[in-house]
Each structure stands twice: as C-alpha cells, then as structure tokens.
Design a protein around this motif. Sequence first.
Motif, PDB file in Angstrom:
ATOM      1  N   ASN A 249       0.849  -1.187   0.000  1.00  0.00           N
ATOM      2  CA  ASN A 249       0.000   0.000   0.000  1.00  0.00           C
ATOM      3  C   ASN A 249       0.882   1.233   0.000  1.00  0.00           C
ATOM      4  OD1 ASN A 249      -2.420  -1.463   0.122  1.00  0.00           O
ATOM      5  ND2 ASN A 249      -2.257  -1.672   2.357  1.00  0.00           N
ATOM      6  N   ASP A 250       0.560   2.162  -0.880  1.00  0.00           N
ATOM      7  CA  ASP A 250       1.380   3.358  -0.992  1.00  0.00           C
ATOM      8  C   ASP A 250       0.467   4.557  -1.212  1.00  0.00           C
ATOM      9  OD1 ASP A 250       2.453   2.683  -4.433  1.00  0.00           O
ATOM     10  OD2 ASP A 250       0.491   3.037  -3.579  1.00  0.00           O
ATOM     11  N   CYS A 251       1.018   5.636  -1.655  1.00  0.00           N
ATOM     12  CA  CYS A 251       0.233   6.865  -1.800  1.00  0.00           C
ATOM     13  C   CYS A 251      -0.070   7.162  -3.260  1.00  0.00           C
ATOM     14  CB  CYS A 251       0.942   8.031  -1.136  1.00  0.00           C
ATOM     15  SG  CYS A 251       2.473   8.496  -1.949  1.00  0.00           S
ATOM     16  N   TYR A 252      -0.293   6.107  -4.045  1.00  0.00           N
ATOM     17  CA  TYR A 252      -0.551   6.329  -5.472  1.00  0.00           C
ATOM     18  C   TYR A 252      -1.780   7.210  -5.676  1.00  0.00           C
ATOM     19  CZ  TYR A 252      -4.742   3.461  -5.926  1.00  0.00           C
ATOM     20  OH  TYR A 252      -6.023   2.997  -5.831  1.00  0.00           O
ATOM     21  N   HIS A 253      -2.830   7.020  -4.843  1.00  0.00           N
ATOM     22  CA  HIS A 253      -4.059   7.783  -5.046  1.00  0.00           C
ATOM     23  C   HIS A 253      -3.845   9.253  -4.740  1.00  0.00           C
ATOM     24  CE1 HIS A 253      -8.287   9.091  -4.532  1.00  0.00           C
ATOM     25  NE2 HIS A 253      -8.521   8.177  -5.467  1.00  0.00           N
ATOM     26  N   GLN A 254      -3.087   9.557  -3.676  1.00  0.00           N
ATOM     27  CA  GLN A 254      -2.762  10.948  -3.389  1.00  0.00           C
ATOM     28  C   GLN A 254      -2.030  11.589  -4.567  1.00  0.00           C
ATOM     29  OE1 GLN A 254      -2.415   8.351  -1.286  1.00  0.00           O
ATOM     30  NE2 GLN A 254      -2.031   9.035   0.820  1.00  0.00           N
ATOM     31  N   TYR A 255      -1.101  10.831  -5.141  1.00  0.00           N
ATOM     32  CA  TYR A 255      -0.346  11.357  -6.283  1.00  0.00           C
ATOM     33  C   TYR A 255      -1.267  11.621  -7.477  1.00  0.00           C
ATOM     34  CZ  TYR A 255       2.530  11.446 -10.420  1.00  0.00           C
ATOM     35  OH  TYR A 255       3.081  11.804 -11.619  1.00  0.00           O
ATOM     36  N   LEU A 256      -2.163  10.678  -7.762  1.00  0.00           N
ATOM     37  CA  LEU A 256      -3.038  10.838  -8.916  1.00  0.00           C
ATOM     38  C   LEU A 256      -3.958  12.047  -8.765  1.00  0.00           C
ATOM     39  CD1 LEU A 256      -4.155   7.198  -9.844  1.00  0.00           C
ATOM     40  CD2 LEU A 256      -2.415   8.614 -10.952  1.00  0.00           C
ATOM     41  N   VAL A 257      -4.627  12.158  -7.602  1.00  0.00           N
ATOM     42  CA  VAL A 257      -5.609  13.238  -7.473  1.00  0.00           C
ATOM     43  C   VAL A 257      -4.934  14.603  -7.332  1.00  0.00           C
ATOM     44  CG1 VAL A 257      -7.431  11.751  -6.575  1.00  0.00           C
ATOM     45  CG2 VAL A 257      -5.856  12.851  -4.976  1.00  0.00           C
ATOM     46  N   THR A 258      -3.745  14.649  -6.747  1.00  0.00           N
ATOM     47  CA  THR A 258      -3.038  15.926  -6.657  1.00  0.00           C
ATOM     48  C   THR A 258      -2.563  16.362  -8.041  1.00  0.00           C
ATOM     49  OG1 THR A 258      -2.294  15.286  -4.449  1.00  0.00           O
ATOM     50  CG2 THR A 258      -1.251  17.201  -5.426  1.00  0.00           C
ATOM     51  N   SER A 259      -2.070  15.422  -8.834  1.00  0.00           N
ATOM     52  CA  SER A 259      -1.682  15.739 -10.205  1.00  0.00           C
ATOM     53  C   SER A 259      -2.903  16.140 -11.036  1.00  0.00           C
ATOM     54  CB  SER A 259      -0.987  14.543 -10.850  1.00  0.00           C
ATOM     55  OG  SER A 259       0.238  14.271 -10.213  1.00  0.00           O
ATOM     56  N   TRP A 260      -4.018  15.464 -10.793  1.00  0.00           N
ATOM     57  CA  TRP A 260      -5.273  15.805 -11.474  1.00  0.00           C
ATOM     58  C   TRP A 260      -5.675  17.240 -11.161  1.00  0.00           C
ATOM     59  CZ3 TRP A 260     -10.688  14.128  -9.571  1.00  0.00           C
ATOM     60  CH2 TRP A 260     -11.645  14.293 -10.583  1.00  0.00           C
ATOM     61  N   TRP A 261      -5.645  17.584  -9.867  1.00  0.00           N
ATOM     62  CA  TRP A 261      -5.946  18.962  -9.474  1.00  0.00           C
ATOM     63  C   TRP A 261      -4.991  19.940 -10.154  1.00  0.00           C
ATOM     64  CZ3 TRP A 261      -2.055  21.605  -6.920  1.00  0.00           C
ATOM     65  CH2 TRP A 261      -2.340  22.957  -6.668  1.00  0.00           C
ATOM     66  N   SER A 338       6.925   9.135   2.982  1.00  0.00           N
ATOM     67  CA  SER A 338       7.728   8.029   2.452  1.00  0.00           C
ATOM     68  C   SER A 338       6.914   6.782   2.130  1.00  0.00           C
ATOM     69  CB  SER A 338       8.851   7.679   3.443  1.00  0.00           C
ATOM     70  OG  SER A 338       9.669   8.786   3.646  1.00  0.00           O
ATOM     71  N   MET A 339       5.889   6.943   1.328  1.00  0.00           N
ATOM     72  CA  MET A 339       5.111   5.806   0.868  1.00  0.00           C
ATOM     73  C   MET A 339       5.317   5.646  -0.626  1.00  0.00           C
ATOM     74  SD  MET A 339       1.605   6.228   3.048  1.00  0.00           S
ATOM     75  CE  MET A 339       1.385   7.957   2.654  1.00  0.00           C
ATOM     76  N   LEU A 340       5.330   4.404  -1.110  1.00  0.00           N
ATOM     77  CA  LEU A 340       5.702   4.119  -2.481  1.00  0.00           C
ATOM     78  C   LEU A 340       4.637   3.346  -3.219  1.00  0.00           C
ATOM     79  CD1 LEU A 340       9.389   2.930  -2.002  1.00  0.00           C
ATOM     80  CD2 LEU A 340       8.563   5.233  -2.394  1.00  0.00           C
ATOM     81  N   PHE A 341       4.742   3.368  -4.568  1.00  0.00           N
ATOM     82  CA  PHE A 341       3.916   2.477  -5.382  1.00  0.00           C
ATOM     83  C   PHE A 341       4.218   1.032  -5.025  1.00  0.00           C
ATOM     84  CE2 PHE A 341       1.514   5.128  -7.739  1.00  0.00           C
ATOM     85  CZ  PHE A 341       2.067   5.763  -8.824  1.00  0.00           C
ATOM     86  N   SER A 342       3.344   0.159  -5.525  1.00  0.00           N
ATOM     87  CA  SER A 342       3.554  -1.256  -5.267  1.00  0.00           C
ATOM     88  C   SER A 342       4.217  -1.953  -6.441  1.00  0.00           C
ATOM     89  CB  SER A 342       2.222  -1.927  -4.932  1.00  0.00           C
ATOM     90  OG  SER A 342       1.247  -1.569  -5.867  1.00  0.00           O
ATOM     91  N   LYS A 343       4.111  -3.288  -6.510  1.00  0.00           N
ATOM     92  CA  LYS A 343       4.855  -4.233  -7.377  1.00  0.00           C
ATOM     93  C   LYS A 343       6.236  -3.704  -7.629  1.00  0.00           C
ATOM     94  CE  LYS A 343       5.994  -7.473 -10.191  1.00  0.00           C
ATOM     95  NZ  LYS A 343       6.389  -8.740  -9.871  1.00  0.00           N
TER      96      LYS A 343
END
Length: 349
Positions: A249-261, A338-343
């Motif tokens: 589990n990482d902060c991918y969703h935070q990254y996506l929606v912040t970039s979207w904004w 310090s949270m990262l994407f997965s795989k």
Amino acid sequence: MSNVISIGAPRRPNLAQRQSLLLESFARHRRRADDVYWLKENAEILNVLATGGATLGPQALTIYEAFYRSIEERLRFFPQYYRFLLSICLDLEDLGLPGGKGEALCHWAQRSKLSASELSDLQRAEAERLFARRGAAVRDRALEDRLRAFICHSETFALPNKKAAYELTHIVFYLSNYGSQCPGLSKSAITSLEFAALMAFLDQDIDLLSEVCVALRFAGVVPSEVWEDWLTQALGEFVLSAAPDGAVNDCYHQYLVTSWWAGISGGQGILAHRCAVVWKSRDMPPAKARSARFPNCFTSSGRPEAETGVRCAFCSKTSWRKISILSCAARHDRRHSSMLFSKGFRGRR
C-alpha cells in the motif's frame, strides 16, 4: 589537451514517456489483471487522464489491447464489477484506443438493469453517468434531487466526516460530468465544499483536499489560495523510486488526485497540457482559474520501464501565516511520509 571527453548527464524522460511508464506500471507491474484492485487502480488513472484532458502518445495504450479485446467476456462473467469495466473501456476509447465497444456494452448493462443491484445513490449516479457517456442513460430526477439535498446540508461537513466528504466530491463530479458541464450548485452546496476543504486542510489530508479543490473548480469556484499553495508544495514532494519487494500500500491515489488537481487548475501534473476548468454560475461571480508553476513530480530511478514507485514526503515546514486561527496547528503531520507504489515498490519510514 586536444582530447575533449563528453560526460553525458542522464536525460529526463519527456511527458509522453513518463505517462507511458506510469500506465505500464499500473497495467503490468502493480497487480495481476484478475485482481479487483487492478480494476480499481487502472480505472482511477485512466479516469484522471481522460477527464484531465491528457493527450497520450500513439503507443501509450497498447498495453491495454488484450484487456480491451476480452472486455465483453469479463463483463458477462463479472457483472458485479460493471462500473469498473465500463469506466476503463470508455476512458480507453476516449483517450484514443480504437474499438468502439463502449456503446454496446453500456446499452447491454442498462438493459440488464445492473444498476438495480446498487443500494447507494452515489453508485447509481455513477452508473447513470457511465451509461450517459454512450447515450444509454435514463435520467432519474428523483435520484438527482436526493443527491442535491445531501450536498446542500452543510452542517454534515462542518465536522470531520471523511466518508461524507468523499461522497460530496463525487456527487459534484457526476453532476458536472467531470467538468464538462456546469453542475448548477447552490450556495449551500458551495459552503459544504468549503467546509470539507477546511476540515481536510486542518487534518493535512492531501488526498481529500485535492478532490475538494477539483470539485470547487468544476463548480466554477477558485479554491482558497492557502489550500492550493499547500497542494502545490506537496505535489513537489512526490518521488518515483524502485521497490522490488512487491506490491504494498502506498500513496498512489494521493499522487493521482493531486496531479489531477494541478492539471485542472492550470498546472502540468501528469497531463499533457494545461487546462483550466471554469464554469460560470448565476449564483456566483465569474471565476478565473489561477495558474501556478508546478514543480516536476517525477524523478528518474535509473530503472527500466515501470520499475518505479511514488512516495510523498511532506516539507518540514508548513506556512500558516495567512490564517492566524491555524497558528496553533503548525506541527507537521508525517503520517503520510515516504510511501511508495507497489509491485516492486517498497515503503520506508
């Protein structure tokens, strides 16, 4: 001294290459395609790109061709995931993948009354919006009335309530068709969004605040400069890095929606061009989108293809000068650092 040695610095991938690598990560490296979370994550990133006005390179969507070819079979076998499947299908087509299957699938899902299995008005609204994208929706005015009544009850959002706040933002997304039409929000609904934004800011919740600021802009309102300055600062703290230990589990969703904004408010984000969304409403004066310079949010990991991840490390200082009431809350919140994407993405604390 006649020999000159050229030392070439690594070249940063251009925007189209970064978008392709990001899609590669989501499509092939984070999760298996038969995992429902694969559907969720890929639906989210494709939705961000499609509604944010991204222009992808000609080869960026080829990684989804096999999935697209089998989408009818997937929908028949997993009708309970029809919203994810339709969303992915329609966004792929809108982003440029050849095919045209979406119209037939939307009409089939509507005739099959798949949305009748939904208990939530919010999920029924999402289904109606998906069907409407290919002319298969039957407008439910009673549903819309209930959604508007919910978002106009501002007292709900004056206290911390993340579930209600996320439902508020998604209702605005559906009413505005993700910024393509004016949602016609009342002043009470705008107040609800502002309350939700303030709660998210006090909680230092970058994910929720990004969504609320997007919803405000879809409604024709420019969010507080304080909120957007903080989002700009936080956006510059996302880092892509390799994590070979597998999915986490990482902060991918935070990254996506912040970039979207960022893209919607006039910045770059992960979108291919600037696109400020502004609607004029009779309930409020015309709004002008405020453009800002956004820092690059990608860093090269030195790894090939999608062996990259994202972490969000907030800055050690947060400026509270513009709102004196928040001066007592200046202690930095490091819950999301310090949270990262997965795989192949590892988190360090």
